[in-house]
Enzyme design. Structure first.
Site, PDB file in Angstrom:
ATOM      1  N   ASP A   1      -7.156  -3.558  -5.220  1.00  0.00           N
ATOM      2  CA  ASP A   1      -6.650  -2.423  -4.886  1.00  0.00           C
ATOM      3  C   ASP A   1      -5.370  -1.870  -5.278  1.00  0.00           C
ATOM      4  OD1 ASP A   1      -8.282  -4.165  -3.455  1.00  0.00           O
ATOM      5  OD2 ASP A   1      -8.272  -3.035  -1.464  1.00  0.00           O
TER       6      ASP A   1
ATOM      7  N   ASP B   1       0.683  -1.288  -0.094  1.00  0.00           N
ATOM      8  CA  ASP B   1      -0.016   0.161   0.089  1.00  0.00           C
ATOM      9  C   ASP B   1       0.857   1.396  -0.155  1.00  0.00           C
ATOM     10  OD1 ASP B   1      -2.687  -0.846  -0.216  1.00  0.00           O
ATOM     11  OD2 ASP B   1      -2.618  -1.693   1.797  1.00  0.00           O
TER      12      ASP B   1
HETATM   13  N1  GLY Z   1      -7.226  -1.311   0.032  1.00  0.00           N
HETATM   14  C1  GLY Z   1      -8.298  -1.675   1.201  1.00  0.00           C
HETATM   15  C2  GLY Z   1      -9.738  -1.530   0.998  1.00  0.00           C
HETATM   16  O1  GLY Z   1     -10.192  -0.814   0.159  1.00  0.00           O
HETATM   17  O2  GLY Z   1     -10.258  -1.609   2.297  1.00  0.00           O
END
Ligand code: GLY
Length: 414
Positions: free
Chosen positions: A186, A121
């Site tokens: 994501d 992330d």
């Molecule tokens: N990237 C984690 C979410 O969207 O919850």
């Protein structure tokens, strides 16, 4: 000029005047809407800043507890970049130096993350904070930090799977499988920092990783109708797909609204950076599938298939018990922002109209909090992870971030 020409000029003017008046009224309404939302967002965020105090590296706002109290996180969670990013957006929307000062302070505390390699992330963490800082105030130090962050993120790329690993090895949370090399949809969002690193360093290696990851995602995360799987688990040795399913959605074969939102935003961004039509095609098809599944107020169910026949949550999932059809304002905010951009690449598809309506819906009392409530977050009614019984019908810091980005994109739209 003869009589015929004069007549035709007169008629043209007669027709044009009401259009011009309508257009002026629309511009006035737009300006008033933006002004009112900026006034609210600045007042509400002022309150949030008062409640947070100085940034400590451990107090990034995230959501609320069931009793409504603020929940903060440390910097190693996936969401610390959003609050500094929102502060940069408030500077952009107001031009008031006060927001620049706080944005700088809240961004600076994230510097240690530049060497973090624990999960994927880093794009969210560093590009929403330092990326916005460098976009607004280009600076060699910011670029150095962003390049180092891009190196850290790139260290998670494998030539075998041609993807960046989202999470490290883990058992699926319901123990059903082992996830050797999980990649989640994501992850598309983290690629923007890699494209940027190639631009500022002149080194194409980051761009190449982003393109390879996008191609693997295009191949393995989409179903035929361009709905998305949340998680794809790869074999680390052969690089082959072992299974496709969900972690945060209703069921393995369902469409998790925020996952679909990340796909729409992600592939729109990859098209912007590459100009390769296959990514635009994916963004449009993913967006059209999303739009087809919306209720009247254009804020989606947290998963499009909640409670439908043929969709069964895993045994440990809270979704097996809790089938109330909650909305997810965070997905709506992400898609709203993405559609303002996608409209510029697909001007035959009314995406701007949709985006404007979504923004008005989010800014209505149904989703926008009253001043001084909602632990000082802007939007209510998001869902973090229902299967994990976590952040159900709560504010989420990233919903606010994409709401403000959408407001900026609306302000800049013609
Ligand atoms: N990237 C984690 C979410 O969207 O919850």
């Amino acid at each position: 000029m003869n009589l015929k020409n004069i007549k035709s000029l007169f008629l043209t003017l007669l027709l044009a005047i009401p259009l011009m008046v309508a257009c002026q009224n629309e511009q006035k309404e737009k300006a008033a809407f933006i002004k009112e939302n900026i006034a609210f967002a600045t007042a509400q965020t002022d309150k949030m800043l008062q409640s947070l105090g100085e940034p400590t590296g451990k107090n990034y706002p995230r959501t609320t507890k069931n009793n409504g109290d603020l929940v903060v996180t440390g910097m190693y969670d996936w969401t610390p970049g959003f609050f500094p990013g929102s502060l940069w957006f408030l500077y952009e929307l107001t031009g008031d130096a006060k927001w620049k000062d706080v944005a700088e302070k809240w961004t600076a505390t994230l510097e240690p993350l530049k060497t973090f390699t624990g999960h994927h992330d880093l794009g969210f963490m560093m590009y929403c904070s330092y990326g916005n800082a460098d976009r607004l105030f280009p600076n060699a130090e910011y670029k150095k930090i962003l390049t180092e962050s891009a190196n850290s993120l790139s260290s998670r790329f494998s030539e075998k799977t041609n993807t960046i690993k989202s999470w490290n090895y883990r058992k699926a949370w319901d123990d059903s499988t082992e996830m050797f090399y999980p990649v989640i949809i994501d992850n598309m969002m983290n690629l923007e920092m890699l494209f940027y690193a190639s631009k500022i360093t002149g080194d194409k290696k980051y761009y190449d990783i982003a393109v390879k990851h996008s191609d693997s995602t295009l191949k393995n995360h989409f179903r035929e109708d361009f709905s998305t799987y949340h998680v794809v688990n790869y074999d680390t040795i052969s690089g082959k797909v072992l299974n496709q399913g969900t972690s945060q959605g209703f069921s393995d074969n369902s469409t998790w609204a925020r996952g679909q939102a990340w796909a729409i935003y992600g592939f729109t961004m990859v098209y912007r950076e590459t100009k390769d039509a296959k990514y635009l095609d994916a963004a449009i098809k993913a967006a059209d599938l999303y739009l087809k599944n919306l209720p009247d107020d254009l804020v989606p169910l947290w998963d499009f298939n909640v409670g439908e026949a043929g969709y069964t949550p895993g045994w440990k999932s809270y979704a097996a018990k809790y089938q109330e059809k909650l909305r997810d304002a965070s997905a709506a905010a992400i898609v709203c922002s993405a559609l303002f951009e996608l409209a510029g690449y697909a001007d035959n598809r009314n995406y701007t109209d949709y985006a404007v309506k979504m923004l008005h819906s989010l800014a209505s009392p149904a989703y926008r909090a009253a001043l001084g409530t909602n632990a000082d977050f802007l939007l209510m009614h998001s869902v973090g992870s229902l299967p994990h019984k976590s952040e159900i019908d709560k504010p989420l810091v990233y919903a606010d971030y994409y709401f403000l980005e959408a407001l900026i994109r609306y302000k800049n739209s013609k």
